[in-house]
Design an enzyme around this catalytic site. Structure first.
Site, short mmCIF file in Angstrom:
data_model
loop_
_atom_site.label_atom_id
_atom_site.label_comp_id
_atom_site.label_asym_id
_atom_site.label_seq_id
_atom_site.Cartn_x
_atom_site.Cartn_y
_atom_site.Cartn_z
N SER A 207 -6.86 -0.42 12.51
CA SER A 207 -7.76 0.73 12.64
C SER A 207 -8.57 0.57 13.91
O SER A 207 -8.97 -0.54 14.27
CB SER A 207 -8.70 0.83 11.45
OG SER A 207 -9.69 1.83 11.69
N SER B 197 -0.16 5.13 -2.38
CA SER B 197 -1.20 6.14 -2.15
C SER B 197 -1.28 6.45 -0.67
O SER B 197 -0.84 5.66 0.18
CB SER B 197 -2.55 5.57 -2.64
OG SER B 197 -3.62 6.43 -2.32
N GLY C 221 0.83 -1.21 0.00
CA GLY C 221 0.00 0.00 0.00
C GLY C 221 0.86 1.25 0.00
O GLY C 221 0.52 2.25 0.62
N TYR D 43 -15.48 -4.06 6.51
CA TYR D 43 -14.20 -3.36 6.70
C TYR D 43 -13.77 -3.43 8.17
O TYR D 43 -12.61 -3.75 8.47
CB TYR D 43 -14.33 -1.90 6.24
CG TYR D 43 -13.08 -1.09 6.48
CD1 TYR D 43 -11.95 -1.28 5.68
CD2 TYR D 43 -13.01 -0.16 7.51
CE1 TYR D 43 -10.78 -0.55 5.90
CE2 TYR D 43 -11.86 0.58 7.74
CZ TYR D 43 -10.74 0.39 6.93
OH TYR D 43 -9.58 1.10 7.16
N1 LIG Z 1 -7.79 6.63 5.86
C1 LIG Z 1 -8.22 6.29 7.08
O1 LIG Z 1 -9.04 6.99 7.71
C2 LIG Z 1 -7.70 5.05 7.74
C3 LIG Z 1 -8.03 4.82 9.09
C4 LIG Z 1 -7.57 3.67 9.72
C5 LIG Z 1 -6.79 2.77 8.99
N2 LIG Z 1 -6.50 3.00 7.69
C6 LIG Z 1 -5.69 2.02 6.97
O2 LIG Z 1 -4.54 2.64 6.44
C7 LIG Z 1 -4.05 1.88 5.33
C8 LIG Z 1 -3.72 2.82 4.19
O3 LIG Z 1 -4.94 3.38 3.71
P1 LIG Z 1 -5.06 4.86 3.14
O4 LIG Z 1 -6.05 5.56 3.99
O5 LIG Z 1 -3.72 5.47 2.92
O6 LIG Z 1 -5.80 4.56 1.75
P2 LIG Z 1 -5.35 4.69 0.22
O7 LIG Z 1 -4.89 6.05 -0.08
O8 LIG Z 1 -6.49 4.14 -0.56
O9 LIG Z 1 -4.11 3.67 0.10
C9 LIG Z 1 -4.34 2.28 0.10
C10 LIG Z 1 -3.14 1.56 -0.47
O10 LIG Z 1 -3.44 0.15 -0.49
C11 LIG Z 1 -3.23 -0.34 -1.80
N3 LIG Z 1 -4.16 -1.40 -2.13
C12 LIG Z 1 -5.51 -1.38 -2.04
N4 LIG Z 1 -6.03 -2.53 -2.50
C13 LIG Z 1 -4.98 -3.29 -2.90
C14 LIG Z 1 -4.86 -4.56 -3.49
N5 LIG Z 1 -5.95 -5.30 -3.82
N6 LIG Z 1 -3.64 -5.04 -3.78
C15 LIG Z 1 -2.54 -4.29 -3.51
N7 LIG Z 1 -2.58 -3.07 -2.96
C16 LIG Z 1 -3.79 -2.57 -2.66
C17 LIG Z 1 -3.42 0.85 -2.71
O11 LIG Z 1 -2.75 0.58 -3.92
P3 LIG Z 1 -3.16 1.32 -5.32
O12 LIG Z 1 -2.49 2.63 -5.32
O13 LIG Z 1 -2.64 0.40 -6.33
O14 LIG Z 1 -4.66 1.43 -5.31
C18 LIG Z 1 -2.81 1.96 -1.90
O15 LIG Z 1 -1.42 1.98 -2.06
C19 LIG Z 1 -5.15 0.86 5.01
O16 LIG Z 1 -4.79 -0.40 5.57
C20 LIG Z 1 -6.36 1.40 5.74
O17 LIG Z 1 -7.29 0.39 6.08
C21 LIG Z 1 -6.91 4.13 7.05
#
Ligand SMILES: NC(=O)c1ccc[n+]([C@@H]2O[C@H](COP(=O)([O-])OP(=O)(O)OC[C@H]3O[C@@H](n4cnc5c(N)ncnc54)[C@H](OP(=O)(O)O)[C@@H]3O)[C@@H](O)[C@H]2O)c1
Length: 289
Positions: free
Chosen positions: A141, A17, A14, A166
């Site tokens: 999370s 992004s 991940g 989720y």
């Molecule tokens: N944002 C929040 O409020 C929040 C809160 C708590 C926890 N989190 C956790 O933080 C982590 C990062 O999320 P983020 O908020 O930074 O979201 P994000 O911007 O959507 O980034 C998600 C990352 O995961 C990758 N990904 C998604 N599906 C995938 C797949 N099938 N195979 C390989 N890679 C995949 C994406 O790759 P691509 O670029 O190729 O799509 C991207 O690099 C996640 O585990 C999320 O659950 C987020």
């Protein structure tokens, strides 16, 4: 920037992004070799270009972590590319709007958010042990608190709700981390810890969520004082990857300070049952490490 992470190899999923991308840049600036995993080649290549002048190196490895075949293929490529792996950081995650099954016939959120970390850790465990002291870091999370396990219907075959799926996938990530930490023999010198990055409305996490969820996240992001910046969230992830404390400390769940996991995540019987169910779903012997 201090280059205290020179010679350290960090596998970061991940990384293309949001939180992971900022973490990848910060790690490269501190000298690390970052094996950046993501689905999108364009985003991966732009990350490599962005970090070209950093003290460390970012190499992009394309993988869609939705199937066991793809996770195994990624693991084989990483083992070929890196003689050592000091940190395996599972940060990839997604949320959906409707129930989708992978080519393996597994509910997508569980597959990517939990089963992929489970299997990738299994596949890379020996290389981590050979590189020890080493770490496994999981982006979890606090939304896991709203979830419970239902081992008769772990994948929401009946009565699917995207946010519940989720939340349960994140409950699984916390329970997995705690169980992994408990199972790793002391002599292997591998720690396992997970982090709540905060509520981070500015990332792309909810891009595939339902319209009401996207509106709610967008609106919440506009309220002053609500939410965590992506920079702060990335700093929390980098802390577990880089700070000396987490070379020794294991089985921790942290945000901007120590957090207590939910009762469901801490329950040893539930953790054991999840471990066995996960092993069966990805096709490995549950008796590891
Ligand atoms: N944002 C929040 O409020 C929040 C809160 C708590 C926890 N989190 C956790 O933080 C982590 C990062 O999320 P983020 O908020 O930074 O979201 P994000 O911007 O959507 O980034 C998600 C990352 O995961 C990758 N990904 C998604 N599906 C995938 C797949 N099938 N195979 C390989 N890679 C995949 C994406 O790759 P691509 O670029 O190729 O799509 C991207 O690099 C996640 O585990 C999320 O659950 C987020």
């Amino acid at each position: 920037m201090p280059t205290d992470l020179a010679d350290r190899v960090v596998v970061l999923t991940g990384a293309t992004s949001g939180i992971g991308r900022l973490a990848a840049v910060a790690l490269a600036e501190r000298g690390a070799t970052v094996a950046a995993v993501g689905r999108d080649r364009g985003r991966g290549e732009s990350l490599v270009a962005e970090t070209a002048d950093a003290a460390g190196t970012v190499r992009f490895h394309r993988a869609d972590l939705a199937t066991t075949a793809a996770v195994r293929d990624l693991a084989a490529r990483l083992l070929e590319a890196y003689d050592r792996i000091d940190v395996l950081a599972h940060n990839a995650g997604l949320s959906t709007r409707s129930r989708t099954e992978t080519a393996d016939g597994v509910e997508l959120t569980l597959a990517v958010n939990h089963l992929a970390p489970y299997l990738l850790t299994h596949e890379l465990y020996d290389r981590l042990a050979a590189s020890a002291p080493a770490r496994v870091v999981v982006t979890a999370s606090d939304i896991h608190r709203r979830a419970a396990f239902d081992f008769d219907d772990l994948q929401f075959a009946a009565d699917y709700d995207a946010l519940d799926a989720y939340a349960r996938s994140k409950l699984a990530t916390v329970a997995f981390t705690l169980e992994l930490a408990a199972r790793i023999p002391d002599d292997d010198a591998i720690t396992a810890n997970c982090v709540h990055p905060g509520f981070v409305p500015s990332t792309n996490l909810f891009r595939d969520a339902s319209l009401p969820t996207r509106v709610m996240v967008r609106a919440a992001g506009l309220v002053p004082g609500v939410g965590t910046s992506a920079d702060e969230a990335a700093a929390r992830v980098v802390r577990l990857i880089a700070d000396d404390t987490f070379a020794e400390r294991t089985g921790a769940y942290v945000g901007d300070g120590d957090l207590t996991p939910s009762t469901a995540a801490s329950d040893p019987a539930a953790r054991e049952r999840l471990w066995e169910a996960s092993a069966e779903l990805v096709g490995v012997d549950a008796d590891w490490p």
